[in-house]
Design a protein around this motif. Structure first.
Motif, PDB file in Angstrom:
ATOM      1  N   GLY A 352       0.795  -1.227   0.000  1.00 44.14           N
ATOM      2  CA  GLY A 352       0.000   0.000   0.000  1.00 44.14           C
ATOM      3  C   GLY A 352       0.821   1.268   0.000  1.00 44.14           C
ATOM      4  N   GLN A 353       2.123   1.161  -0.278  1.00 45.39           N
ATOM      5  CA  GLN A 353       3.004   2.322  -0.311  1.00 45.39           C
ATOM      6  C   GLN A 353       3.226   2.770  -1.764  1.00 45.39           C
ATOM      7  N   PRO A 354       3.604   4.040  -1.972  1.00 46.03           N
ATOM      8  CA  PRO A 354       3.846   4.501  -3.350  1.00 46.03           C
ATOM      9  C   PRO A 354       5.083   3.866  -3.975  1.00 46.03           C
ATOM     10  N   GLY A 355       5.972   3.353  -3.170  1.00 40.90           N
ATOM     11  CA  GLY A 355       7.195   2.753  -3.678  1.00 40.90           C
ATOM     12  C   GLY A 355       8.261   2.781  -2.615  1.00 40.90           C
ATOM     13  N   LEU A 356       9.506   2.494  -3.021  1.00 40.04           N
ATOM     14  CA  LEU A 356      10.605   2.462  -2.079  1.00 40.04           C
ATOM     15  C   LEU A 356      11.838   3.020  -2.788  1.00 40.04           C
ATOM     16  N   GLY A 357      12.025   4.343  -2.635  1.00 42.82           N
ATOM     17  CA  GLY A 357      13.171   4.984  -3.274  1.00 42.82           C
ATOM     18  C   GLY A 357      14.474   4.567  -2.617  1.00 42.82           C
ATOM     19  N   TYR A 358      15.576   4.715  -3.349  1.00 47.00           N
ATOM     20  CA  TYR A 358      16.847   4.237  -2.821  1.00 47.00           C
ATOM     21  C   TYR A 358      18.013   5.020  -3.401  1.00 47.00           C
ATOM     22  N   ILE A 359      19.163   4.880  -2.736  1.00 48.39           N
ATOM     23  CA  ILE A 359      20.459   5.306  -3.267  1.00 48.39           C
ATOM     24  C   ILE A 359      21.367   4.086  -3.260  1.00 48.39           C
ATOM     25  N   ASN A 360      22.024   3.840  -4.361  1.00 51.75           N
ATOM     26  CA  ASN A 360      22.937   2.710  -4.485  1.00 51.75           C
ATOM     27  C   ASN A 360      24.368   3.253  -4.451  1.00 51.75           C
ATOM     28  N   PHE A 361      25.103   2.930  -3.390  1.00 57.09           N
ATOM     29  CA  PHE A 361      26.465   3.446  -3.244  1.00 57.09           C
ATOM     30  C   PHE A 361      27.453   2.525  -3.971  1.00 57.09           C
ATOM     31  N   LYS A 362      27.490   2.678  -5.269  1.00 60.65           N
ATOM     32  CA  LYS A 362      28.418   1.897  -6.083  1.00 60.65           C
ATOM     33  C   LYS A 362      29.844   2.389  -5.875  1.00 60.65           C
ATOM     34  N   GLN A 363      30.797   1.579  -6.330  1.00 63.10           N
ATOM     35  CA  GLN A 363      32.202   1.951  -6.171  1.00 63.10           C
ATOM     36  C   GLN A 363      32.547   3.228  -6.930  1.00 63.10           C
ATOM     37  N   ASP A 364      31.804   3.474  -8.023  1.00 61.05           N
ATOM     38  CA  ASP A 364      32.089   4.678  -8.814  1.00 61.05           C
ATOM     39  C   ASP A 364      31.185   5.852  -8.452  1.00 61.05           C
ATOM     40  N   GLY A 365      30.473   5.738  -7.309  1.00 63.97           N
ATOM     41  CA  GLY A 365      29.661   6.855  -6.855  1.00 63.97           C
ATOM     42  C   GLY A 365      28.206   6.481  -6.634  1.00 63.97           C
ATOM     43  N   PRO A 366      27.471   7.338  -5.920  1.00 63.27           N
ATOM     44  CA  PRO A 366      26.070   7.040  -5.625  1.00 63.27           C
ATOM     45  C   PRO A 366      25.200   7.112  -6.877  1.00 63.27           C
ATOM     46  N   ALA A 367      24.217   6.196  -6.963  1.00 65.53           N
ATOM     47  CA  ALA A 367      23.320   6.142  -8.108  1.00 65.53           C
ATOM     48  C   ALA A 367      21.911   5.883  -7.619  1.00 65.53           C
ATOM     49  N   GLY A 368      20.959   6.078  -8.510  1.00 61.98           N
ATOM     50  CA  GLY A 368      19.562   5.866  -8.178  1.00 61.98           C
ATOM     51  C   GLY A 368      18.768   7.143  -8.315  1.00 61.98           C
ATOM     52  N   PRO A 369      17.448   7.024  -8.369  1.00 61.16           N
ATOM     53  CA  PRO A 369      16.600   8.199  -8.638  1.00 61.16           C
ATOM     54  C   PRO A 369      16.714   9.291  -7.587  1.00 61.16           C
ATOM     55  N   ILE A 370      16.905   8.933  -6.314  1.00 57.12           N
ATOM     56  CA  ILE A 370      16.989   9.954  -5.264  1.00 57.12           C
ATOM     57  C   ILE A 370      18.348  10.650  -5.298  1.00 57.12           C
ATOM     58  N   ALA A 371      19.405   9.896  -5.584  1.00 59.12           N
ATOM     59  CA  ALA A 371      20.754  10.488  -5.623  1.00 59.12           C
ATOM     60  C   ALA A 371      20.840  11.614  -6.632  1.00 59.12           C
ATOM     61  N   LYS A 372      20.080  11.534  -7.711  1.00 58.96           N
ATOM     62  CA  LYS A 372      20.126  12.556  -8.752  1.00 58.96           C
ATOM     63  C   LYS A 372      19.561  13.885  -8.271  1.00 58.96           C
ATOM     64  N   ASN A 373      18.790  13.850  -7.179  1.00 59.36           N
ATOM     65  CA  ASN A 373      18.129  15.064  -6.695  1.00 59.36           C
ATOM     66  C   ASN A 373      18.705  15.578  -5.376  1.00 59.36           C
ATOM     67  N   LEU A 374      19.844  15.056  -4.970  1.00 61.71           N
ATOM     68  CA  LEU A 374      20.490  15.510  -3.748  1.00 61.71           C
ATOM     69  C   LEU A 374      21.934  15.903  -4.041  1.00 61.71           C
ATOM     70  N   ASP A 375      22.400  16.960  -3.380  1.00 67.95           N
ATOM     71  CA  ASP A 375      23.791  17.355  -3.581  1.00 67.95           C
ATOM     72  C   ASP A 375      24.716  16.442  -2.783  1.00 67.95           C
ATOM     73  N   ALA A 376      26.008  16.564  -3.052  1.00 69.55           N
ATOM     74  CA  ALA A 376      26.995  15.659  -2.471  1.00 69.55           C
ATOM     75  C   ALA A 376      27.015  15.726  -0.947  1.00 69.55           C
ATOM     76  N   ALA A 377      26.839  16.924  -0.395  1.00 66.37           N
ATOM     77  CA  ALA A 377      26.880  17.071   1.060  1.00 66.37           C
ATOM     78  C   ALA A 377      25.717  16.331   1.721  1.00 66.37           C
ATOM     79  N   ARG A 378      24.540  16.428   1.129  1.00 69.44           N
ATOM     80  CA  ARG A 378      23.366  15.745   1.691  1.00 69.44           C
ATOM     81  C   ARG A 378      23.543  14.222   1.595  1.00 69.44           C
ATOM     82  N   ILE A 379      24.048  13.761   0.472  1.00 63.75           N
ATOM     83  CA  ILE A 379      24.275  12.321   0.306  1.00 63.75           C
ATOM     84  C   ILE A 379      25.305  11.836   1.317  1.00 63.75           C
TER      85      ILE A 379
END
Length: 594
Positions: A352-379
């Motif tokens: 019953g939730q809209p979804g489950l957003g995430y950040i994937n901390f890959k070796q080459d940097g953070p990825a995922g739909p939420i990471a694209k909308n946050l600056d480096a300091a927030r991440i």
């Protein structure tokens, strides 16, 4: 020779070879191997293989017996040939060559099999519970229950506790569930209540001067069934102690629980005492509930500030409106394929939730739909707050505090299960402490007790008079194992002025308190010791040890989820004379009358 048996079916060993013995039991299984007929005979102790040659006059009558018929067989114990030894059976080195037998009872066609554990519908199993109980798994579970109770009794006695019995017919008490009421024949219009717990009585036992009480107590609550809760009745290890602090109760109960679980662990490990103490507020934040499964290493973190004023507009707006953001780490999940993340998102939508957003901390940097909308300091702040490393992922839940905690807790369990982080061969205990004394009931628009109304508030009378009721903590605690609440307990309120004030905050005036708890109040006014206790559930303890998730698997004669005893036909209508004796006239809903 005894009329029925010289040995039980599970007794025979190689040392009995050459002896003439008599066994009695149920025909468990038959196997016709051409020239030989093998009959597995079963009683409570186990199985023995019986054999008869095709040339024997006994072959045809034995072959014609229906399964679950009860027979007595007499014959010679012989050693099996090397190739036919069954190492899985304690009796597997020998067999009984049948010389004579007697049919003691013939079984008609069975409504369900006994010699296999095939999944039969629960209504059939409960309707024919006496058959279901013959199955090896059920025999094992019910015997485990008996041995666990015996072990608990022994351990409680060894600690100086004395077992007393408390009344079954009593008065109604606000324990948090509906009472079962029993009409009085001698007092028309008045009712007894079956005890939801022996709460008042065990406190009165302390006030009567007995120091350490326990009881394997039956409790009755008219509430809906769940997998870990029986409708109607259940049993608990009820205990109470005088002149104790919260830590004294813990010190008394921990060795009992740890000892019982170690005794019946069968290779599984048990967390050592003292068990962890986790404040309620911390448990709700880190685990999303007040019954955490600590085998799961994932801890939820609050990352609301990282989203406040961020470019991730949905969460930013909700945070400004009073919502919170919870981060659920997924250790090592960066190595999972994209489909794994998509499946978790679909799982969330199924909840019953809209979804489950995430950040994937890959070796080459953070990825995922939420990471694209946050600056480096927030991440970076999220990564630090949630204790993440490169190679991990993190999922987010946003909502009002209670709702966010609840779903974050579900997501924590799902992620831990998906990543195989939960040790299935371990029992991990913890205490949840510092529960709120009161809570606000949004539906009733009033303050109510959050747990046991007879608990001592932290800070005593001064806290009740000077603090916001919703900020007052109580000396209340739960014992939890592997995500299952085994028990609630508390240090009791032993001062009448504190009791009046606490009940007054919950909307009970002095007259009502006197009317409903007169015995308790009178005792408090005549010298009551500080005291406290707890009450771990027997059914849940055995359920955990048996490795089942359904409490009906460890209860001999349970009701179904509709609180019906299908075997005995309860509840059942009362006849006119019975109703007249107790001065009852029925006013049934129309659908029941039809």
């Amino acid at each position: 020779m005894h009329a029925y048996r010289t040995h039980s079916c599970g007794d025979l060993r190689l040392s009995h070879a050459g002896e003439t013995v008599r066994l009695s039991g149920w025909v468990h299984r038959k196997r016709d191997h051409g020239g030989l007929l093998f009959v597995d005979l079963r009683d409570h102790s186990g199985l023995s293989q019986c054999v008869v040659d095709a040339s024997s006059d006994l072959f045809a009558p034995l072959e014609g017996l229906s399964l679950e018929s009860v027979i007595s067989v007499t014959g010679e114990v012989v050693k099996r040939t090397e190739e036919t030894i069954n190492p899985a059976l304690p009796t597997g080195e020998v067999e009984l060559v049948v010389r004579s037998f007697e049919v003691l009872s013939t079984a008609e066609q069975l409504p369900m099999p006994v010699n296999q554990d095939a999944g039969y519908p629960e209504d059939i199993r409960l309707r024919y519970r006496f058959l279901d109980l013959r199955r090896e798994e059920m025999q094992s579970n019910i015997m485990l229950r008996s041995h666990v109770i015996a072990s608990i009794r022994r351990r409680m006695n060894d600690q100086g506790f004395t077992e007393f019995q408390t009344p079954i017919l009593t008065a109604s008490s606000p324990e948090g569930a509906r009472d079962f009421l029993v009409p009085s024949r001698l007092h028309p219009g008045k009712f007894y209540a079956l005890p939801q717990a022996p709460q008042q009585f065990k406190q009165l036992i302390m006030m009567a001067g007995f120091d350490r009480y326990f009881q394997i107590a039956p409790c009755f609550r008219d509430e809906d069934a769940r997998a870990d809760r029986s409708p109607g009745e259940f049993y608990q290890l009820d205990l109470e102690m005088s002149f104790v602090t919260q830590e004294d109760v813990f010190a008394a109960l921990e060795p009992v629980l740890q000892g019982v679980f170690e005794e019946f662990a069968e290779g599984r490990t048990v967390s050592p005492a003292p068990f962890k103490r986790i404040p309620f507020a911390e448990s709700m934040l880190k685990y999303g509930n007040d019954k955490p499964d600590l085998r799961n290493p994932i801890e939820i973190a609050d990352v609301s500030e990282a989203f406040r004023g961020s470019e991730f507009k949905i969460f930013a707006r909700l945070v400004e409106e009073g919502s919170v953001v919870r981060a659920i780490p997924a250790p090592g999940a960066s190595a999972q394929p994209r489909s794994w993340f998509d499946k978790l998102n679909s799982w969330a939508q199924g909840q019953g939730q809209p979804g489950l957003g995430y950040i994937n901390f890959k070796q080459d940097g953070p990825a995922g739909p939420i990471a694209k909308n946050l600056d480096a300091a927030r991440i970076a702040s999220i990564k630090e707050a949630a204790g993440l490393q490169d190679g991990d992922a993190v999922f987010f839940v946003c909502g009002k505090p209670d709702a966010a905690a609840g779903f974050a807790g579900l997501a924590r369990t799902e992620i831990g299960t998906q990543l195989d982080l939960i040790d299935q061969n371990h029992f991990e205990f913890c205490w949840i402490v510092d529960y709120p004394m009161f809570e606000y009931d949004e539906k009733a628009k009033k303050i109510e007790f959050s747990h046991n109304p007879f608990s001592m508030p932290q800070g005593g009378l001064d806290a009740l008079e000077s603090k916001d009721p919703l900020e007052i903590l109580a000396y209340q605690y739960d014992i939890v194992c592997n995500g299952v609440e085994l028990s609630s307990g508390a240090i009791r309120n032993h001062l009448p002025e504190v009791m009046y004030k606490a009940f007054g905050i919950a909307g009970y005036g002095p007259e009502e308190v006197d009317a409903r708890f007169g015995g308790m109040i009178s005792a408090l006014k005549l010298g009551a010791p500080p005291h406290g206790g707890s009450a771990p559930g027997i059914d849940r303890i055995v359920m955990l040890l048996a490795g089942t998730e359904n409490i009906r698997e460890v209860t001999m004669f349970p009701m179904n989820q509709m609180a019906q005893d299908l075997m005995m036909g309860a509840p059942a209508p009362a006849d006119a004379q019975q109703l007249a004796d107790i001065h009852i006239k029925l006013d049934l809903p129309l659908e029941v009358e039809d």
